[in-house]
Design an enzyme around this catalytic site. Structure first.
Site, short mmCIF file in Angstrom:
data_model
loop_
_atom_site.label_atom_id
_atom_site.label_comp_id
_atom_site.label_asym_id
_atom_site.label_seq_id
_atom_site.Cartn_x
_atom_site.Cartn_y
_atom_site.Cartn_z
N HIS A 49 63.05 83.89 88.16
CA HIS A 49 64.51 83.89 88.08
C HIS A 49 65.04 84.63 86.86
O HIS A 49 66.21 84.50 86.52
CB HIS A 49 65.05 82.45 88.14
CG HIS A 49 64.79 81.77 89.46
ND1 HIS A 49 65.06 80.45 89.69
CD2 HIS A 49 64.29 82.26 90.62
CE1 HIS A 49 64.73 80.14 90.94
NE2 HIS A 49 64.26 81.22 91.53
N THR A 64 59.24 70.70 89.70
CA THR A 64 60.20 71.41 90.57
C THR A 64 60.55 70.54 91.76
O THR A 64 59.69 69.85 92.31
CB THR A 64 59.69 72.80 91.02
OG1 THR A 64 60.66 73.39 91.89
CG2 THR A 64 58.34 72.75 91.71
N ARG A 83 75.17 78.86 77.33
CA ARG A 83 73.83 78.38 77.72
C ARG A 83 72.73 79.00 76.83
O ARG A 83 71.76 78.33 76.48
CB ARG A 83 73.54 78.73 79.19
CG ARG A 83 74.37 77.90 80.13
CD ARG A 83 73.93 78.09 81.56
NE ARG A 83 72.66 77.42 81.82
CZ ARG A 83 71.82 77.78 82.79
NH1 ARG A 83 72.06 78.83 83.54
NH2 ARG A 83 70.71 77.11 82.99
N CYS A 125 72.26 96.20 82.99
CA CYS A 125 73.48 96.85 83.46
C CYS A 125 73.84 96.25 84.83
O CYS A 125 72.99 96.14 85.70
CB CYS A 125 73.20 98.35 83.58
SG CYS A 125 74.47 99.25 84.48
N1 APR Z 1 58.45 66.17 84.04
C1 APR Z 1 58.21 66.75 85.23
N2 APR Z 1 59.12 66.83 86.22
C2 APR Z 1 60.31 66.28 86.00
C3 APR Z 1 60.65 65.67 84.77
C4 APR Z 1 59.66 65.62 83.77
N3 APR Z 1 59.90 65.06 82.60
N4 APR Z 1 61.94 65.23 84.86
C5 APR Z 1 62.39 65.59 86.07
N5 APR Z 1 61.41 66.22 86.75
C6 APR Z 1 61.46 66.78 88.10
C7 APR Z 1 62.48 66.17 89.01
O1 APR Z 1 61.95 65.01 89.66
C8 APR Z 1 62.75 67.31 90.00
O2 APR Z 1 61.83 67.25 91.07
O3 APR Z 1 61.83 68.12 87.97
C9 APR Z 1 62.48 68.56 89.16
C10 APR Z 1 63.72 69.35 88.76
O4 APR Z 1 64.37 69.82 89.91
P1 APR Z 1 65.54 70.93 89.85
O5 APR Z 1 66.52 70.54 88.78
O6 APR Z 1 66.02 71.14 91.24
O7 APR Z 1 64.81 72.20 89.28
P2 APR Z 1 64.04 73.38 89.99
O8 APR Z 1 63.14 72.89 91.07
O9 APR Z 1 63.47 74.19 88.89
O10 APR Z 1 65.25 74.18 90.63
C11 APR Z 1 65.03 75.48 91.06
O11 APR Z 1 67.42 75.92 91.17
O12 APR Z 1 69.28 75.48 89.84
C12 APR Z 1 68.46 76.48 90.40
O13 APR Z 1 67.82 78.58 89.56
C13 APR Z 1 67.83 77.22 89.26
O14 APR Z 1 65.52 77.65 88.74
C14 APR Z 1 66.40 76.68 89.25
C15 APR Z 1 66.17 76.41 90.72
#
Ligand code: APR
Length: 263
Positions: free
Chosen positions: A126, A202, A77, A134
């Site tokens: 995060h 998010t 990653r 460590c």
């Molecule tokens: N611009 C803005 N938002 C977007 C875009 C874009 N181009 N494409 C997708 N999204 C939105 C989606 O609609 C969704 O609501 O981004 C969001 C991504 O959601 P997740 O993948 O669940 O991400 P996140 O909310 O950051 O997840 C939180 O979960 O996997 C764990 O630790 C990891 O930090 C992460 C946490």
């Protein structure tokens, strides 16, 4: 809630709210890095890694069970993330600092792209995938380890902590782990005292970050959501700008700059 998309009146209203704002909090998630080509945790589970369960790859238990497997997954990653560059959304968030007295970015992303884009105050809830610590945190939590100074047999697994000999692990928050307390506390405090919170990309599904907009809303903070999809945060947002952050956020900055020019 106003959901009229990119209606010029909505964009003007957001720009005006930002002009009046002294403390802006920008809460971001994986969506903001999408246009930088960064796969989410789940998206990255493809090819060779498709058969692995996240519990084996991103939990302390998984690391204890098979440190080499987890280390190799993170090296994979890291290599993907190292190629990524900030996109127009990250750059627009950094540009907001030109117009607003104080901007703090609270991110769930571990890719470091807000910092690369020039945002000066970033709370990485995060952690940071390019750093290591460590596993025993033998010198206090976190005990960061600079692995560029270490030599070890990469075929055998992760390097060892030079202080105590425990394995070195990525400095990210795994499932089943607590968020760094000082960062979380600061994020909660700022969410309560901000004037405006921009919630960008998010899903609002992962706690405790997902509770920050609710805390802000209870404290009377104006909530503006930027996301192409509806989320659990949408119903408490005052305004929603629907679309990808790399498109919407530069429009917000342009509206803000335009308003300033007219003064
Ligand atoms: N611009 C803005 N938002 C977007 C875009 C874009 N181009 N494409 C997708 N999204 C939105 C989606 O609609 C969704 O609501 O981004 C969001 C991504 O959601 P997740 O993948 O669940 O991400 P996140 O909310 O950051 O997840 C939180 O979960 O996997 C764990 O630790 C990891 O930090 C992460 C946490």
């Amino acid at each position: 809630m106003n959901t009229s998309g990119q209606h010029p009146d909505l964009m003007r209203a957001v720009a005006q709210a930002l002009r009046d704002c002294r403390l802006l909090v920008v809460l971001t998630g994986a969506g903001v890095s999408k246009e930088s080509g960064i796969p989410t945790f789940r998206d990255a589970l493809d090819g060779l890694w498709a058969s692995y369960d996240p519990q084996r790859l991103a939990t302390p238990r998984g690391f204890r069970r098979d440190p080499k497997l987890v280390w190799d997954w993170y090296q994979h990653r890291r290599a993907l993330i190292a190629q990524a560059r900030p996109n127009a959304g990250h750059l627009a968030i950094a540009a907001l600092e030109r117009y607003i007295e104080k901007v703090v970015v609270i991110t769930q992303n571990i890719d470091g792209l807000h910092q690369q884009a020039g945002s000066r105050d970033v709370i990485a809830l995060h952690g940071d995938i390019q750093r290591n610590k460590c596993f025993a945190n033998c010198q206090g939590d976190p005990t960061y380890i600079d692995i560029s100074t270490l030599t070890w047999d990469e075929e055998a697994g992760p390097p060892r902590c030079p202080h105590c000999g425990a394995y070195v692990r990525p400095a990210v928050v795994w499932f089943e782990e607590m968020l760094p307390p000082a960062e979380l506390e600061r994020a909660m405090y700022l969410s309560r005292v901000a004037d405006v919170m921009l919630v960008v990309g998010t899903s609002g599904e992962v706690q405790p970050a997902a509770s920050l907009p609710f805390l802000a809303r209870e404290s009377g903070v104006l909530i503006v959501e930027v996301n192409p999809a509806i989320t659990p945060i949408t119903r408490i947002a005052h305004w929603r700008l629907a679309g990808p952050s790399a498109v919407i956020l530069p429009q917000v900055v342009a509206a803000l700059a335009g308003d300033e020019d007219r003064d």
